[in-house]
Design a protein around this motif. Sequence first.
Motif, PDB file in Angstrom:
ATOM      1  N   GLU A   1      66.209  49.470  55.161  1.00 30.44           N
ATOM      2  CA  GLU A   1      65.976  50.222  53.925  1.00 30.44           C
ATOM      3  C   GLU A   1      64.590  50.870  53.944  1.00 30.44           C
ATOM      4  O   GLU A   1      64.412  51.994  53.468  1.00 30.44           O
ATOM      5  CB  GLU A   1      66.115  49.308  52.705  1.00 30.44           C
ATOM      6  CG  GLU A   1      67.531  48.822  52.422  1.00 30.44           C
ATOM      7  CD  GLU A   1      67.956  47.691  53.348  1.00 30.44           C
ATOM      8  OE1 GLU A   1      67.076  47.123  54.063  1.00 30.44           O
ATOM      9  OE2 GLU A   1      69.156  47.366  53.364  1.00 30.44           O
ATOM     10  N   GLU A   2      63.640  50.158  54.508  1.00 27.55           N
ATOM     11  CA  GLU A   2      62.293  50.724  54.617  1.00 27.55           C
ATOM     12  C   GLU A   2      62.262  51.880  55.609  1.00 27.55           C
ATOM     13  O   GLU A   2      61.557  52.880  55.396  1.00 27.55           O
ATOM     14  CB  GLU A   2      61.304  49.637  55.048  1.00 27.55           C
ATOM     15  CG  GLU A   2      61.050  48.564  53.999  1.00 27.55           C
ATOM     16  CD  GLU A   2      59.972  47.588  54.430  1.00 27.55           C
ATOM     17  OE1 GLU A   2      59.169  47.949  55.327  1.00 27.55           O
ATOM     18  OE2 GLU A   2      59.942  46.473  53.889  1.00 27.55           O
ATOM     19  N   ILE A   3      63.017  51.767  56.678  1.00 28.87           N
ATOM     20  CA  ILE A   3      63.080  52.851  57.659  1.00 28.87           C
ATOM     21  C   ILE A   3      63.730  54.081  57.036  1.00 28.87           C
ATOM     22  O   ILE A   3      63.252  55.209  57.197  1.00 28.87           O
ATOM     23  CB  ILE A   3      63.865  52.410  58.911  1.00 28.87           C
ATOM     24  CG1 ILE A   3      63.204  51.194  59.551  1.00 28.87           C
ATOM     25  CG2 ILE A   3      63.958  53.557  59.914  1.00 28.87           C
ATOM     26  CD1 ILE A   3      63.990  50.601  60.715  1.00 28.87           C
ATOM     27  N   GLY A   4      64.816  53.871  56.294  1.00 28.12           N
ATOM     28  CA  GLY A   4      65.471  54.987  55.624  1.00 28.12           C
ATOM     29  C   GLY A   4      64.568  55.647  54.605  1.00 28.12           C
ATOM     30  O   GLY A   4      64.510  56.884  54.510  1.00 28.12           O
ATOM     31  N   SER A   5      63.846  54.842  53.835  1.00 27.75           N
ATOM     32  CA  SER A   5      62.920  55.389  52.837  1.00 27.75           C
ATOM     33  C   SER A   5      61.809  56.193  53.511  1.00 27.75           C
ATOM     34  O   SER A   5      61.386  57.245  53.002  1.00 27.75           O
ATOM     35  CB  SER A   5      62.313  54.256  52.007  1.00 27.75           C
ATOM     36  OG  SER A   5      63.305  53.577  51.263  1.00 27.75           O
ATOM     37  N   LYS A   6      61.359  55.714  54.640  1.00 30.69           N
ATOM     38  CA  LYS A   6      60.333  56.427  55.388  1.00 30.69           C
ATOM     39  C   LYS A   6      60.845  57.798  55.823  1.00 30.69           C
ATOM     40  O   LYS A   6      60.144  58.817  55.692  1.00 30.69           O
ATOM     41  CB  LYS A   6      59.929  55.603  56.618  1.00 30.69           C
ATOM     42  CG  LYS A   6      58.866  56.236  57.489  1.00 30.69           C
ATOM     43  CD  LYS A   6      58.504  55.317  58.660  1.00 30.69           C
ATOM     44  CE  LYS A   6      57.483  55.971  59.590  1.00 30.69           C
ATOM     45  NZ  LYS A   6      57.122  55.079  60.719  1.00 30.69           N
ATOM     46  N   ALA A   7      62.069  57.841  56.335  1.00 31.40           N
ATOM     47  CA  ALA A   7      62.653  59.118  56.757  1.00 31.40           C
ATOM     48  C   ALA A   7      62.828  60.066  55.577  1.00 31.40           C
ATOM     49  O   ALA A   7      62.533  61.263  55.674  1.00 31.40           O
ATOM     50  CB  ALA A   7      63.992  58.873  57.446  1.00 31.40           C
ATOM     51  N   LEU A   8      63.302  59.548  54.444  1.00 26.25           N
ATOM     52  CA  LEU A   8      63.494  60.395  53.266  1.00 26.25           C
ATOM     53  C   LEU A   8      62.171  60.921  52.717  1.00 26.25           C
ATOM     54  O   LEU A   8      62.131  61.980  52.088  1.00 26.25           O
ATOM     55  CB  LEU A   8      64.235  59.619  52.172  1.00 26.25           C
ATOM     56  CG  LEU A   8      65.699  59.277  52.465  1.00 26.25           C
ATOM     57  CD1 LEU A   8      66.286  58.470  51.307  1.00 26.25           C
ATOM     58  CD2 LEU A   8      66.527  60.538  52.693  1.00 26.25           C
ATOM     59  N   ALA A   9      61.098  60.198  52.989  1.00 28.92           N
ATOM     60  CA  ALA A   9      59.767  60.640  52.557  1.00 28.92           C
ATOM     61  C   ALA A   9      59.178  61.681  53.506  1.00 28.92           C
ATOM     62  O   ALA A   9      58.060  62.157  53.285  1.00 28.92           O
ATOM     63  CB  ALA A   9      58.832  59.447  52.445  1.00 28.92           C
ATOM     64  N   GLY A  10      59.940  62.015  54.564  1.00 23.04           N
ATOM     65  CA  GLY A  10      59.475  63.031  55.494  1.00 23.04           C
ATOM     66  C   GLY A  10      58.593  62.506  56.597  1.00 23.04           C
ATOM     67  O   GLY A  10      57.970  63.290  57.321  1.00 23.04           O
ATOM     68  N   GLU A  11      58.532  61.178  56.754  1.00 15.54           N
ATOM     69  CA  GLU A  11      57.711  60.594  57.808  1.00 15.54           C
ATOM     70  C   GLU A  11      58.537  60.434  59.088  1.00 15.54           C
ATOM     71  O   GLU A  11      59.724  60.135  59.042  1.00 15.54           O
ATOM     72  CB  GLU A  11      57.180  59.239  57.364  1.00 15.54           C
ATOM     73  CG  GLU A  11      56.283  59.291  56.138  1.00 15.54           C
ATOM     74  CD  GLU A  11      55.821  57.904  55.720  1.00 15.54           C
ATOM     75  OE1 GLU A  11      55.372  57.146  56.619  1.00 15.54           O
ATOM     76  OE2 GLU A  11      55.925  57.569  54.524  1.00 15.54           O
ATOM     77  N   ARG A  12      57.895  60.623  60.210  1.00 17.26           N
ATOM     78  CA  ARG A  12      58.575  60.548  61.498  1.00 17.26           C
ATOM     79  C   ARG A  12      58.877  59.110  61.888  1.00 17.26           C
ATOM     80  O   ARG A  12      58.038  58.220  61.775  1.00 17.26           O
ATOM     81  CB  ARG A  12      57.728  61.220  62.570  1.00 17.26           C
ATOM     82  CG  ARG A  12      58.286  61.076  63.988  1.00 17.26           C
ATOM     83  CD  ARG A  12      57.745  62.127  64.910  1.00 17.26           C
ATOM     84  NE  ARG A  12      58.267  63.443  64.551  1.00 17.26           N
ATOM     85  CZ  ARG A  12      57.997  64.561  65.224  1.00 17.26           C
ATOM     86  NH1 ARG A  12      57.187  64.508  66.278  1.00 17.26           N
ATOM     87  NH2 ARG A  12      58.500  65.708  64.846  1.00 17.26           N
ATOM     88  N   LEU A  13      60.091  58.879  62.389  1.00  8.86           N
ATOM     89  CA  LEU A  13      60.488  57.553  62.852  1.00  8.86           C
ATOM     90  C   LEU A  13      60.140  57.386  64.317  1.00  8.86           C
ATOM     91  O   LEU A  13      60.221  58.325  65.115  1.00  8.86           O
ATOM     92  CB  LEU A  13      61.989  57.353  62.669  1.00  8.86           C
ATOM     93  CG  LEU A  13      62.556  57.478  61.246  1.00  8.86           C
ATOM     94  CD1 LEU A  13      64.029  57.107  61.242  1.00  8.86           C
ATOM     95  CD2 LEU A  13      61.781  56.618  60.264  1.00  8.86           C
ATOM     96  N   SER A  14      59.765  56.176  64.703  1.00 14.16           N
ATOM     97  CA  SER A  14      59.536  55.853  66.102  1.00 14.16           C
ATOM     98  C   SER A  14      60.869  55.599  66.790  1.00 14.16           C
ATOM     99  O   SER A  14      61.909  55.442  66.134  1.00 14.16           O
ATOM    100  CB  SER A  14      58.657  54.615  66.219  1.00 14.16           C
ATOM    101  OG  SER A  14      59.375  53.468  65.762  1.00 14.16           O
ATOM    102  N   VAL A  15      60.831  55.533  68.102  1.00 10.80           N
ATOM    103  CA  VAL A  15      62.038  55.198  68.858  1.00 10.80           C
ATOM    104  C   VAL A  15      62.561  53.834  68.430  1.00 10.80           C
ATOM    105  O   VAL A  15      63.771  53.653  68.217  1.00 10.80           O
ATOM    106  CB  VAL A  15      61.744  55.222  70.375  1.00 10.80           C
ATOM    107  CG1 VAL A  15      62.889  54.579  71.166  1.00 10.80           C
ATOM    108  CG2 VAL A  15      61.512  56.654  70.846  1.00 10.80           C
ATOM    109  N   ARG A  16      61.674  52.851  68.273  1.00  6.90           N
ATOM    110  CA  ARG A  16      62.098  51.499  67.877  1.00  6.90           C
ATOM    111  C   ARG A  16      62.741  51.510  66.495  1.00  6.90           C
ATOM    112  O   ARG A  16      63.720  50.792  66.249  1.00  6.90           O
ATOM    113  CB  ARG A  16      60.910  50.539  67.910  1.00  6.90           C
ATOM    114  CG  ARG A  16      60.366  50.307  69.317  1.00  6.90           C
ATOM    115  CD  ARG A  16      59.139  49.416  69.319  1.00  6.90           C
ATOM    116  NE  ARG A  16      59.483  48.056  68.952  1.00  6.90           N
ATOM    117  CZ  ARG A  16      58.859  47.353  68.009  1.00  6.90           C
ATOM    118  NH1 ARG A  16      57.882  47.909  67.296  1.00  6.90           N
ATOM    119  NH2 ARG A  16      59.205  46.113  67.757  1.00  6.90           N
ATOM    120  N   GLU A  17      62.220  52.312  65.600  1.00  6.45           N
ATOM    121  CA  GLU A  17      62.821  52.407  64.264  1.00  6.45           C
ATOM    122  C   GLU A  17      64.185  53.089  64.333  1.00  6.45           C
ATOM    123  O   GLU A  17      65.126  52.700  63.624  1.00  6.45           O
ATOM    124  CB  GLU A  17      61.881  53.169  63.333  1.00  6.45           C
ATOM    125  CG  GLU A  17      60.645  52.366  62.935  1.00  6.45           C
ATOM    126  CD  GLU A  17      59.611  53.204  62.220  1.00  6.45           C
ATOM    127  OE1 GLU A  17      58.903  52.643  61.353  1.00  6.45           O
ATOM    128  OE2 GLU A  17      59.482  54.421  62.521  1.00  6.45           O
TER     129      GLU A  17
END
Length: 364
Positions: free
Chosen positions: A12-28
């Motif tokens: 859920e935190e990873i999804g929220s990060k993506a929706l906030a426009g932040e780049r995801l790492s490979v591990r995420e």
Amino acid sequence: MLVTETIAIPVEEIGSKALAGERLSVREGVALFEQADLQQLGLWGAEIRDRKKGHRASYIVNRYLNYSNVCILNCQFCSFARKKRDEDAYAYSIEDMVVEAKKSLDSGITEIHIVGGLHPSLPFDFYLDMVRSLNELDSNLKIKAFTAIEIRHLAYRVRKASIRTTLSELKAAGLSALTGGGAEIFDAEVRDQICRGKESSDEWLEVHRIWHEMGMHSTATMLYGHVETIQHRFRHMSLLRDLQDQTGGFTGFIPYAFEPENNRLSHIKRASALEELRMLACARIFMDNFDNITAYWISTGLSLAQVALSYGVSDLHGTIEDERIFHQAGAKTPVAQTVGRIQQAIEEAGLEPVQRDTYYRCLT
């Protein structure tokens, strides 16, 4: 082979990060693929799609032409390539190509999509004349041709010149865009297993970088569902994302599943429909600097591509006409679609259908 690493961050935190426009790492990205609920991935993917493209999906009216199936490579996953001595090997003449293209102009095509094998003896003038002759058929027709692997073959084995010189001459002849083929999975160990002797990831990326530096555009692809790990997939996408940061030259990303018939990897079970949806949704969430994620209906089937529109996909590719490479590997889809059927699929998914050009610009 890489071992997938598990990450403790809640999805859920990873999804929220993506929706906030932040780049995801490979591990995420890997964690998202392996742990997130599929429907939640779809909701996140669709929201990001709507922000980038609005509540609509695109398609192109195009025609595929494979000028030859003769190839010096021996890719284990390929069911299309033949050796020159094989009974079913072929190479079209330029006149043949022009005749076939003219047949499709009446159906309103705006693009001819061309790839072939690495032919051992066709001269460089053949490729220039092919592009030039097709380009002269109609001022509105775009010629999207050649993989990065073909370009390196043309440059170093045929033309015996630099990549930039080769691309410049093809551009002058009327080449509008490069295709995204030949990328497969970028990891060296994976490439050694499925396409030994084929150009490396750096060599593939170099061709597209030079093409983009010339002010031109191309698409990017990924062939998944064979011997790679999930981490390999996200590392592949990360490399594409890095080049897009540098050049902005990619118009869209097209991930498609390996077809395991009539080739040396036929023992591998094909990716499921659920895995394809998961991959497309994750691609939309992870590829933050790509405006378009395409569901290749030739691979998925139009029905699943339609479902993928609810998972972040913004494009259904095109009408295509006469696709051969995937069908020789066992694809059970039609070799073409009508404009009406594609529009209907998009509308039934609750989106507005929009015809696009080679550069994913809306024409309607």
